[in-house]
Each structure stands twice: as C-alpha cells, then as structure tokens.
Design an enzyme around this catalytic site. Structure first.
Site, mmCIF file in Angstrom:
data_model
loop_
_atom_site.group_PDB
_atom_site.id
_atom_site.type_symbol
_atom_site.label_atom_id
_atom_site.label_comp_id
_atom_site.label_asym_id
_atom_site.label_seq_id
_atom_site.Cartn_x
_atom_site.Cartn_y
_atom_site.Cartn_z
ATOM 1 N N HIS A 282 -6.582 9.667 8.824
ATOM 2 C CA HIS A 282 -7.122 8.428 9.383
ATOM 3 C C HIS A 282 -7.087 8.416 10.917
ATOM 4 O O HIS A 282 -7.805 7.633 11.543
ATOM 5 C CB HIS A 282 -6.342 7.233 8.862
ATOM 6 C CG HIS A 282 -6.925 6.604 7.635
ATOM 7 N ND1 HIS A 282 -8.222 6.159 7.571
ATOM 8 C CD2 HIS A 282 -6.370 6.331 6.425
ATOM 9 C CE1 HIS A 282 -8.445 5.638 6.376
ATOM 10 N NE2 HIS A 282 -7.355 5.736 5.653
ATOM 11 N N MET B 127 -0.343 2.728 5.493
ATOM 12 C CA MET B 127 -1.314 2.050 6.346
ATOM 13 C C MET B 127 -1.354 2.794 7.662
ATOM 14 O O MET B 127 -0.330 2.966 8.326
ATOM 15 C CB MET B 127 -0.940 0.583 6.555
ATOM 16 C CG MET B 127 -1.941 -0.175 7.414
ATOM 17 S SD MET B 127 -3.598 -0.176 6.698
ATOM 18 C CE MET B 127 -4.603 -0.300 8.178
ATOM 19 N N GLU B 128 -2.554 3.213 8.045
ATOM 20 C CA GLU B 128 -2.742 4.169 9.120
ATOM 21 C C GLU B 128 -2.627 3.589 10.510
ATOM 22 O O GLU B 128 -3.372 3.993 11.423
ATOM 23 C CB GLU B 128 -4.122 4.828 8.958
ATOM 24 C CG GLU B 128 -5.317 3.887 9.056
ATOM 25 C CD GLU B 128 -5.749 3.224 7.756
ATOM 26 O OE1 GLU B 128 -6.863 2.676 7.711
ATOM 27 O OE2 GLU B 128 -4.970 3.239 6.787
ATOM 28 N N TYR C 45 0.831 -1.203 0.000
ATOM 29 C CA TYR C 45 0.000 0.000 0.000
ATOM 30 C C TYR C 45 0.869 1.257 0.000
ATOM 31 O O TYR C 45 2.066 1.205 0.282
ATOM 32 C CB TYR C 45 -0.916 0.011 1.229
ATOM 33 C CG TYR C 45 -1.866 -1.153 1.283
ATOM 34 C CD1 TYR C 45 -3.005 -1.183 0.484
ATOM 35 C CD2 TYR C 45 -1.619 -2.239 2.121
ATOM 36 C CE1 TYR C 45 -3.882 -2.259 0.521
ATOM 37 C CE2 TYR C 45 -2.493 -3.323 2.162
ATOM 38 C CZ TYR C 45 -3.620 -3.326 1.362
ATOM 39 O OH TYR C 45 -4.471 -4.391 1.389
ATOM 40 N N GLY C 46 0.224 2.395 -0.279
ATOM 41 C CA GLY C 46 0.943 3.653 -0.177
ATOM 42 C C GLY C 46 1.228 3.979 1.273
ATOM 43 O O GLY C 46 2.296 4.462 1.632
ATOM 44 N N ASP D 13 -11.124 -7.903 0.213
ATOM 45 C CA ASP D 13 -10.003 -7.514 -0.642
ATOM 46 C C ASP D 13 -10.412 -7.403 -2.105
ATOM 47 O O ASP D 13 -9.848 -6.608 -2.867
ATOM 48 C CB ASP D 13 -8.856 -8.520 -0.515
ATOM 49 C CG ASP D 13 -7.900 -8.174 0.615
ATOM 50 O OD1 ASP D 13 -7.690 -6.976 0.870
ATOM 51 O OD2 ASP D 13 -7.372 -9.100 1.249
ATOM 52 N N HIS E 18 -3.109 12.036 4.007
ATOM 53 C CA HIS E 18 -4.171 11.024 4.024
ATOM 54 C C HIS E 18 -4.080 10.161 5.280
ATOM 55 O O HIS E 18 -5.082 9.982 5.991
ATOM 56 C CB HIS E 18 -4.065 10.156 2.770
ATOM 57 C CG HIS E 18 -5.110 9.083 2.688
ATOM 58 N ND1 HIS E 18 -6.337 9.294 2.092
ATOM 59 C CD2 HIS E 18 -5.118 7.806 3.133
ATOM 60 C CE1 HIS E 18 -7.057 8.193 2.190
ATOM 61 N NE2 HIS E 18 -6.328 7.258 2.811
ATOM 62 N N GLU E 19 -2.894 9.634 5.554
ATOM 63 C CA GLU E 19 -2.762 8.721 6.697
ATOM 64 C C GLU E 19 -2.984 9.441 8.025
ATOM 65 O O GLU E 19 -3.548 8.876 8.971
ATOM 66 C CB GLU E 19 -1.387 8.041 6.674
ATOM 67 C CG GLU E 19 -1.069 7.283 5.388
ATOM 68 C CD GLU E 19 -2.138 6.307 4.956
ATOM 69 O OE1 GLU E 19 -2.884 5.798 5.827
ATOM 70 O OE2 GLU E 19 -2.257 6.037 3.758
ATOM 71 N N GLU F 133 -12.661 5.563 4.404
ATOM 72 C CA GLU F 133 -11.824 6.117 3.334
ATOM 73 C C GLU F 133 -12.393 7.367 2.675
ATOM 74 O O GLU F 133 -11.650 8.289 2.332
ATOM 75 C CB GLU F 133 -11.562 5.038 2.271
ATOM 76 C CG GLU F 133 -10.765 3.854 2.795
ATOM 77 C CD GLU F 133 -9.361 4.228 3.279
ATOM 78 O OE1 GLU F 133 -8.916 5.367 3.064
ATOM 79 O OE2 GLU F 133 -8.714 3.356 3.891
ATOM 80 N N TYR G 90 -13.004 5.373 -1.662
ATOM 81 C CA TYR G 90 -12.216 6.588 -1.462
ATOM 82 C C TYR G 90 -12.851 7.776 -2.198
ATOM 83 O O TYR G 90 -13.162 8.802 -1.589
ATOM 84 C CB TYR G 90 -10.795 6.400 -1.994
ATOM 85 C CG TYR G 90 -9.944 5.397 -1.277
ATOM 86 C CD1 TYR G 90 -8.890 5.810 -0.463
ATOM 87 C CD2 TYR G 90 -10.144 4.034 -1.430
ATOM 88 C CE1 TYR G 90 -8.079 4.893 0.178
ATOM 89 C CE2 TYR G 90 -9.338 3.098 -0.787
ATOM 90 C CZ TYR G 90 -8.306 3.536 0.022
ATOM 91 O OH TYR G 90 -7.509 2.620 0.660
#
Length: 623
Positions: A301, A272-273, A269-270, A378, A297-298, A320, A386
């Site tokens: 979250h 993960m929070e 992933y870009g 998934d 973004h994170e 999201e 999003y």
C-alpha cells in the site's frame, strides 16, 4: 440537508470543485476522561475558481465551537445528516475573487461520543489492563468524524500535529519532538509530528496508550503494549525483506519509516496502511510467522493506495486490487512462484464466497460500484475490489506477455501517478498509452481482446478462468476429496494425523476451504477430523476461521463455545462477520449470536458493530 455536489467523488459533501486543502495542522488534547479529542485544526486552502464565498467541509457528529479567518470569526452552519455522509459544515467567507488565492481557516472543535473514527478503550479492554487506550480508523469516510475536512481521497494534503497526552502518542507521520511541561507536574507531554508526503484524509491516524517500541530493522520499529513487545518483534522480524522487495519491484520507499503498531484486539481490520505506521491486528501473532503475509500487503500500500490513490471510493479496486497484486509479487520473489499461485487460489475462493454472499447479479460485486444517493462505502467492503481487482491485473499481465513486459509497466505506473489521485479511466488510458509507446500497435491489439467493460462494470465472478497453478494445492484438494468421498462408505479408518503433518498453515486452510464447497459433513466426521488434526486449539486465526466455518455449516454445536470465544476475544471483521452470520444461521445458534453480540457490543469498533448488526438482522441494510 446538503446533497453532495456533482463532483468526481459522490461520498463527500465538500465543495472540492471550488476549494482545495493543501495542509492541515492539528492542536489536539487527548481527553480520556471525557473520551474525546478536542482542540483545533488549521486548514491551508487554495481557491480553484473565481468568486468563492464559502467553504463546505465534511463532518460527522463533531461539535464545532468556532471558525476564524485570521482574527475574524466567521459565520458557519451545520446541516442535518445526509444518509451515511454526515453533516456538511458550510463556512461563509469574505468573497475571494481570484482563483489561486491561499488562505487559512482555524476551526475549534471536539469529537463526540458518537464518533465512528476513534475508539476509546478502558484499561480492562487492553492487554495490560492498567491504562486506557485510543486508536483511530478513518477508512473509508470516517475521517470526517475526527476532523472537519474535505474527506475525499481526491484531495491529498500534508499535515502536522501537536498532541498533548499523559500517555505516549504515535501517528501516521514522523515524530519531530516531544515537549514536557516539567513545571506543571501533571505528567502531560506534547508530541509533535510531520507528514511531508501528501496523503488523503483517511490515512491521517493516531493511537495513544501504554506504548513501547522495539527496533526490528534499519527503518522499522514495532510498537505495542509492553506485555506483547517481544512476541511482536519476533513475529515481524522479516519486515525489511518485504520493503526491499517492494522497492526492487517498484520505486524507492519514500516515507522515511515503516513502523508497525500492534493494536488491541478490537481493531476491525487485519491491517491499515497508515503511512509511516501500519496498524495491525494482534491476530497476526500466531507464534510461527504464518500470518505475516498481511505485512506484505500493507507494505504494498505504500505505493498502491498511499502514493497512487483512488480519487473516489467507486474506484477502490485501484487501491486494493493493485496492492494484492504487488503483495503476491513480493511473496513470489521471496518464496517462489508456486507460493504466489497458491495465494491467488486462496484469494479466488474468498472472492467466490463474497459473490455467493451478495449474489452473482448484485451491484456489490461490480468492480466500479454505484455509490450514488448517499451510499455507504462500508456496505461495499468485501473481497471484490481485492480479489476481482487482482484477477483483472493478473489477466492483463498474461495477455500482454507476462512479467517481463508487465513489471516495467508497474514501475512506470507508480512513477507517472505518484502523489496523485486517479480514476479507473485514468488507469486504463495510461495502460494503453504506455503499451503503445513501448511495444507498438500490436500490443494495443492484444489489450483490445480484453473485455474491459465486463471486468469493470458487470457483476459476478471474473469473466475468464485464471488457471492458477495448483502445485501446492493439489495435496489439499486430494485430502478434501477423500473426506468428501468417505461419506459414501462411512469409513474413516484410512485417515490419520500423518495426512497433514507436512502441510503448511496455508495448506491446512485451503484443505478446509475446499471442504466448505462440499455438502456439510456428518457430525461424527467433524469429531474424527478434530481428533486427528487437532484443529480446535490451533492459534492461527485464519485456520480457526475456516475450521469454525466448516463446523457451523453443519450446525456442529460443540464448536459453538469456541466460536463465541473467538468472536469476543478479537474484533477483526474478516473473522467476526462471517462467524456471526453462520452462527446466526446455524441450528440453535440465532439467539446465541444475538445475545453474544449484545453482551459484547461495546468491545467492537463502531464500524464493525454497525456491520455485524446488519449481518445478524438487528439493523436492516439499505443496500
């Protein structure tokens, strides 16, 4: 086989309607030789109803050694796997007569080689090449492959951990101490952690490796292998400004620390929070801070998802869609409203691509998808929750009268639902209740003009045109139009490197995105564009994706080696999945895509590997 009970969350087999977990404590040993985590978990549980005689937990490919209640060993049985949901672990209890009874279960267990939540890397798979590494990724329903638990976002717990390892350990919690067994002389240390804010199981995270940290702000440290620490610290130096802006929009940041862990390239992933310790991909290290919007973004979250959580993956958009909305609010505050609008335009393009991929009538494009019959969440991962979620909230903001009315509601929303898990109906009920109390019946009438059913339950693109401001995008659109029109005359003499000399990285990306909406360009156009704009050697990962997509759409074979290089030097699904798909569809590319994947399969995270195999036809998707 154990079918999920009729609960609010169809992605768990646990009896969450009878028993609730309140705290977890882990005693783990990190075993790189056998590539597992082994030890125990102690679950603090509370009965929700009378006469509870069993506890049912989620597991996936776990080896369960024993279960005990105090000094008494309990009988347990592990069911056959049910679809993607794993194997239910049923534990027989001495009958608990009264609701509200507290008790503890201890489970001795180990992860196995089929674990989808933890990836073990050999030294040669890391940047330094000298030490092994492991990291976890539990979202959405892989927590059960690392922990026997009630693996549902509707259940929020505190947790503590004691982890023994010969390499440094970090977790999604605050470190409370380190013990070293000096007498043993084996180099092992035990790292202790505590997370006192309740979180769902998918946010319990661990990473172990040759890690060093460097402070980048008053409450932030970046962690990574020492070979990239200076680059990472420079890239993420503006982290505190994102946190402070989020606090100004919402509520005080309550997690204590906001640290970053830059993972090895196979992280799917870009970002993960994970609370206290966001995991991020090294593809963000562009060298010019052009990709750090992911951090906004994170950080968002921290409120949307971590503090206020969806109660089932059906309502994933609440995590999201809200997070993208707050992320863009932060970017707008820091860089101006045109930046927010520009990012929203780019997001709308990504949403259109997801809808085109699935089909405009596909149930995968519904904001509240149907996850019955063991559906794998998934398989529904896309830009839909999003960006369709963002557009929904953006539309509501406009209808009620703009930021001056909507932003106080955002803050009230977080205050009202903090530390809880909610559904779309909960969200909607509070929206109407708040607006009526603060602004009267006239505001309710405005809300009633919104077609909530179509937004939430119908497939396809949003039912209204958002009419985003195109101020920063117009130059990109104009240049794309010039290239598209040039095919009529086959005259490329009017183009030069000056065309994009004042473009930001984001504008270059939007230019390329716009061209992917046109008919594939002739190969000599692609060749000329690269000569002028020098896209192929660019290090911005998002730009590389868009450029390579444009080339693959026209089966431009000189780009194939660059595509292979890109999809094998990092495993971020945002990049590898569309590129594998397009390479597989391109002329003379199908076998290259399959061969490349099979040769590098062990490099990819298990979640990414499963989805890539579906993308290139090695495994048929059920949904």
């Amino acid at each position: 086989m154990c079918v999920p009970p009729a609960t609010i969350d169809l992605s768990t087999q646990a009896n969450i309607d009878q028993v609730e977990t309140t705290h977890l404590h882990f005693n783990w040993i990190v075993d790189f030789e056998n590539q597992n985590l082994h030890g125990s978990v102690v679950l603090d549980l509370t009965t929700l109803v009378d006469n509870v005689d069993k506890v049912v937990l989620d597991t996936s490919y776990l080896y369960i050694k024993s279960v005990s209640l105090g000094k008494e060993n309990l009988k347990f049985r592990l069911a056959e796997r049910y679809a993607s949901l794993g194997s239910a672990l049923t534990i027989d209890l001495p009958a608990v007569e009264k609701a509200g009874t507290n008790f503890q279960l201890k489970i001795d267990y180990a992860t196995t080689e089929k674990c989808t939540a933890v990836q073990f890397l050999k030294p040669e798979q890391t940047l330094g090449g000298k030490h092994p590494y492991l990291f976890s990724q539990s979202e959405p329903i892989h927590g059960r492959a690392m922990i026997p638990c009630q693996d549902s976002p509707s259940v929020k717990v505190t947790y503590s951990a004691s982890v023994t390892s010969h390499l440094p350990v970090v977790m999604s919690a605050l470190q409370t101490g380190i013990d070293e067994d000096v007498d043993a002389g084996n180099g092992l240390k035990t790292y202790h952690f505590s997370q006192k804010t309740t979180i769902p199981s998918y946010l319990i995270a661990i990473a172990v490796g040759n890690l060093v940290g460097k402070e980048i702000g008053p409450r932030s440290t970046v962690w990574c292998e020492p070979e990239m620490i200076e680059q990472a610290a420079w890239e993420f130096a503006e982290t505190e400004s994102f946190i402070a802006t989020g606090e100004a929009l919402l509520t005080p940041y309550e997690w204590g620390r906001y640290d970053l862990l830059v993972l090895p390239p196979s992280f799917p992933y870009g970002g993960m929070e994970n609370p206290c310790l966001t995991f991020v991909t090294p593809t963000l290290l562009a060298g010019d801070r052009s990709a750090v919007n992911v951090i906004a973004h994170e950080i968002s979250h921290s409120w949307m998802g971590n503090l206020v959580t969806t109660n089932a993956w059906k309502h994933y958009w609440l995590n999201e869609g809200w997070t993208v909305f707050i992320e863009r609010k932060i970017l707008g505050r820091l860089n101006g409203e045109p930046t927010r609008q520009f990012e929203a335009l780019s997001g709308l393009k990504a949403l259109q691509e997801s809808v085109d991929l699935f089909g405009k009538d596909s149930l995968k494009t519904v904001l509240n998808p149907d996850l019955r019959n063991g559906a794998d969440p998934d398989d529904f991962f896309s830009k839909v929750p999003y960006e369709k979620g963002f557009n929904f909230l953006y539309h509501i903001e406009k209808v009620v009268g703009g930021p001056s009315i909507f932003e106080p509601y955002m803050k009230a929303y977080v205050e009202h639902f903090a530390s809880t898990s909610i559904s779309t109906q909960d969200w909607k009920d509070f929206l109407f209740d708040y607006m009526e109390k603060k602004h009267g019946q006239q505001m309710v009438e405005k809300l009633n003009t919104i077609d909530f059913d179509t937004w939430i339950n119908k497939p396809g693109m949003p039912p209204v045109d958002p009419k985003f401001d195109t101020t920063l995008a117009d130059a990109c659109f104009d240049l794309a139009k010039r290239w598209d029109s040039a095919r009529n005359t086959d005259n490329l003499s009017s183009f030069s490197a000056k065309d994009i000399e004042n473009f930001s990285a984001g504008q270059k990306i939007v230019f390329l995105e716009k061209l992917t909406d046109t008919e594939p360009l002739p190969h000599h156009f692609i060749e000329k564009m690269d000569q002028l704009y020098n896209f192929t050697p660019n290090h911005n990962a998002d730009l590389r994706l868009r450029w390579q997509q444009l080339c693959l759409m026209t089966s431009y074979e000189p780009i194939y080696p660059e595509v292979v290089k890109f999809v094998t030097e990092q495993g971020r699904m945002k990049f590898v999945r569309p590129l594998y798909r397009l390479l597989h569809q391109a002329k003379n590319g199908a076998q290259l895509a399959v061969d490349t994947y099979l040769q590098h399969k062990s490099f990819y995270h298990p979640i990414a590997a499963q989805l890539i195999e579906k993308d290139i036809g090695l495994v048929k998707s059920m949904y």
